[in-house]
Motif scaffolding. Structure first.
Motif, PDB file in Angstrom:
ATOM      1  N   TYR A   4       0.841  -1.186   0.000  1.00 13.34           N
ATOM      2  CA  TYR A   4       0.000   0.000   0.000  1.00 13.34           C
ATOM      3  C   TYR A   4       0.877   1.237   0.000  1.00 13.34           C
ATOM      4  N   MET A   5       0.633   2.128  -0.979  1.00 14.51           N
ATOM      5  CA  MET A   5       1.385   3.384  -1.077  1.00 14.51           C
ATOM      6  C   MET A   5       0.448   4.530  -0.709  1.00 14.51           C
ATOM      7  N   LEU A   6       0.775   5.224   0.366  1.00 15.15           N
ATOM      8  CA  LEU A   6      -0.039   6.346   0.810  1.00 15.15           C
ATOM      9  C   LEU A   6       0.241   7.555  -0.074  1.00 15.15           C
ATOM     10  N   ASP A   7      -0.810   8.175  -0.606  1.00 15.16           N
ATOM     11  CA  ASP A   7      -0.591   9.429  -1.318  1.00 15.16           C
ATOM     12  C   ASP A   7      -0.477  10.529  -0.268  1.00 15.16           C
ATOM     13  N   ALA A  23      -4.664   3.142  13.141  1.00 12.91           N
ATOM     14  CA  ALA A  23      -4.898   1.736  13.482  1.00 12.91           C
ATOM     15  C   ALA A  23      -4.667   0.846  12.258  1.00 12.91           C
ATOM     16  N   ARG A  24      -5.094   1.306  11.090  1.00 17.77           N
ATOM     17  CA  ARG A  24      -4.866   0.525   9.853  1.00 17.77           C
ATOM     18  C   ARG A  24      -3.367   0.359   9.606  1.00 17.77           C
ATOM     19  N   LEU A  25      -2.614   1.454   9.757  1.00 19.22           N
ATOM     20  CA  LEU A  25      -1.163   1.376   9.535  1.00 19.22           C
ATOM     21  C   LEU A  25      -0.502   0.433  10.538  1.00 19.22           C
ATOM     22  N   GLN A  26      -0.864   0.582  11.791  1.00 21.57           N
ATOM     23  CA  GLN A  26      -0.226  -0.224  12.837  1.00 21.57           C
ATOM     24  C   GLN A  26      -0.565  -1.705  12.725  1.00 21.57           C
ATOM     25  N   ALA A  27      -1.687  -2.024  12.099  1.00 21.20           N
ATOM     26  CA  ALA A  27      -2.089  -3.426  11.938  1.00 21.20           C
ATOM     27  C   ALA A  27      -1.332  -4.113  10.801  1.00 21.20           C
ATOM     28  N   MET A  28      -0.636  -3.342  10.002  1.00 23.41           N
ATOM     29  CA  MET A  28       0.057  -3.916   8.847  1.00 23.41           C
ATOM     30  C   MET A  28       1.412  -4.495   9.229  1.00 23.41           C
ATOM     31  N   ALA A  29       1.808  -5.482   8.463  1.00 19.73           N
ATOM     32  CA  ALA A  29       3.130  -6.079   8.635  1.00 19.73           C
ATOM     33  C   ALA A  29       4.195  -5.086   8.173  1.00 19.73           C
ATOM     34  N   PRO A  30       5.394  -5.166   8.740  1.00 15.49           N
ATOM     35  CA  PRO A  30       6.473  -4.305   8.252  1.00 15.49           C
ATOM     36  C   PRO A  30       6.675  -4.521   6.745  1.00 15.49           C
ATOM     37  N   GLY A  31       6.851  -3.447   6.042  1.00 15.96           N
ATOM     38  CA  GLY A  31       7.054  -3.526   4.604  1.00 15.96           C
ATOM     39  C   GLY A  31       5.785  -3.599   3.789  1.00 15.96           C
ATOM     40  N   GLN A  32       4.626  -3.540   4.442  1.00 12.49           N
ATOM     41  CA  GLN A  32       3.373  -3.639   3.710  1.00 12.49           C
ATOM     42  C   GLN A  32       2.851  -2.278   3.260  1.00 12.49           C
ATOM     43  N   TRP A  33       3.412  -1.191   3.802  1.00 13.22           N
ATOM     44  CA  TRP A  33       2.994   0.136   3.378  1.00 13.22           C
ATOM     45  C   TRP A  33       4.231   0.993   3.145  1.00 13.22           C
ATOM     46  N   CYS A  34       4.038   2.047   2.350  1.00 15.26           N
ATOM     47  CA  CYS A  34       5.145   2.938   2.026  1.00 15.26           C
ATOM     48  C   CYS A  34       4.594   4.274   1.552  1.00 15.26           C
ATOM     49  N   ILE A  35       5.501   5.202   1.322  1.00 19.43           N
ATOM     50  CA  ILE A  35       5.178   6.422   0.596  1.00 19.43           C
ATOM     51  C   ILE A  35       6.185   6.555  -0.535  1.00 19.43           C
ATOM     52  N   SER A  36       5.800   7.291  -1.546  1.00 17.72           N
ATOM     53  CA  SER A  36       6.701   7.592  -2.650  1.00 17.72           C
ATOM     54  C   SER A  36       7.636   8.723  -2.235  1.00 17.72           C
ATOM     55  N   ALA A  37       8.800   8.766  -2.836  1.00 20.20           N
ATOM     56  CA  ALA A  37       9.700   9.905  -2.635  1.00 20.20           C
ATOM     57  C   ALA A  37       9.001  11.201  -3.022  1.00 20.20           C
ATOM     58  N   VAL A  38       8.040  11.118  -3.926  1.00 18.70           N
ATOM     59  CA  VAL A  38       7.269  12.302  -4.337  1.00 18.70           C
ATOM     60  C   VAL A  38       6.439  12.812  -3.161  1.00 18.70           C
ATOM     61  N   THR A  92      -7.703  14.369 -19.388  1.00 21.76           N
ATOM     62  CA  THR A  92      -8.032  14.081 -17.988  1.00 21.76           C
ATOM     63  C   THR A  92      -6.804  14.111 -17.071  1.00 21.76           C
ATOM     64  N   PRO A  93      -5.927  15.103 -17.204  1.00 26.26           N
ATOM     65  CA  PRO A  93      -4.746  15.129 -16.320  1.00 26.26           C
ATOM     66  C   PRO A  93      -5.175  15.281 -14.860  1.00 26.26           C
ATOM     67  N   ILE A  94      -4.334  14.801 -13.961  1.00 28.81           N
ATOM     68  CA  ILE A  94      -4.650  14.867 -12.537  1.00 28.81           C
ATOM     69  C   ILE A  94      -3.636  15.694 -11.752  1.00 28.81           C
ATOM     70  N   GLY A  95      -2.714  16.322 -12.421  1.00 24.93           N
ATOM     71  CA  GLY A  95      -1.697  17.117 -11.739  1.00 24.93           C
ATOM     72  C   GLY A  95      -0.381  16.377 -11.688  1.00 24.93           C
ATOM     73  N   ASP A  96       0.692  17.123 -11.819  1.00 28.59           N
ATOM     74  CA  ASP A  96       2.018  16.522 -11.941  1.00 28.59           C
ATOM     75  C   ASP A  96       2.378  15.565 -10.808  1.00 28.59           C
ATOM     76  N   PHE A  97       2.223  16.002  -9.561  1.00 30.92           N
ATOM     77  CA  PHE A  97       2.657  15.155  -8.451  1.00 30.92           C
ATOM     78  C   PHE A  97       1.776  13.923  -8.292  1.00 30.92           C
ATOM     79  N   ASP A  98       0.467  14.083  -8.472  1.00 32.78           N
ATOM     80  CA  ASP A  98      -0.411  12.915  -8.383  1.00 32.78           C
ATOM     81  C   ASP A  98      -0.130  11.938  -9.520  1.00 32.78           C
ATOM     82  N   GLU A  99       0.176  12.453 -10.697  1.00 30.58           N
ATOM     83  CA  GLU A  99       0.553  11.566 -11.806  1.00 30.58           C
ATOM     84  C   GLU A  99       1.835  10.809 -11.470  1.00 30.58           C
TER      85      GLU A  99
END
Length: 138
Positions: A4-7, A23-38, A92-99
């Motif tokens: 899961y990648m959090l925007d 609570a959702r984040l804490q219930a996840m296994a290590p490595g199951q969620w991340c964020i982009s460098a963006v 239908t662009p969504i914006g540079d960072f969201d893209e």
């Protein structure tokens, strides 16, 4: 295991201390969620614009310290170029960072966690999950 990648708006919920979101984040296994460098960049930009918000700086810094941050790489850049061209051609662009976040998620096969599902739904093949809205039961 699904990644899961959090925007940025989802990461902001975690930073705000939304109990259900945390609570959702804490219930996840290590490595199951991340964020982009963006997303990391967007969060750092946000606090740089508010130097007086010392408490916010500490909270964002702590969030970034514990967050797995995936680096932007050539595979993400390739996906981004193709996605950006497609969205522009279809009007239908969504914006540079969201893209960029969407392309990064596509490149690594991640589900994007966002409250902006209508916006991100324009991206072909992108899987979305909204942790902020309760299921409607329909």
């Amino acid at each position: 295991m699904t990644l899961y990648m959090l925007d940025t708006n989802a990461a902001s919920e975690a930073i705000r201390g939304n109990p259900a979101f945390d609570a959702r984040l804490q219930a996840m296994a290590p490595g199951q969620w991340c964020i982009s460098a963006v997303t990391c960049s967007e969060l750092r930009f946000g606090i740089a614009r508010r130097p007086e918000a010392v408490r916010l700086h500490r909270i964002v810094q702590e969030f970034l310290r514990i967050s797995p941050i995936l680096p932007w790489d050539a595979q993400a850049a390739t996906k981004h170029g193709d996605l950006r061209a497609h969205l522009k051609a279809s009007g239908t662009p969504i914006g540079d960072f969201d893209e960029m976040i969407a392309a990064h998620a596509l490149a690594v096969g991640a589900v994007v966690v966002t409250d902006n599902t209508r916006h991100f739904a324009r991206v072909p093949g992108l899987v979305l999950d909204n942790w902020l809205r309760a299921p409607t039961g329909h």
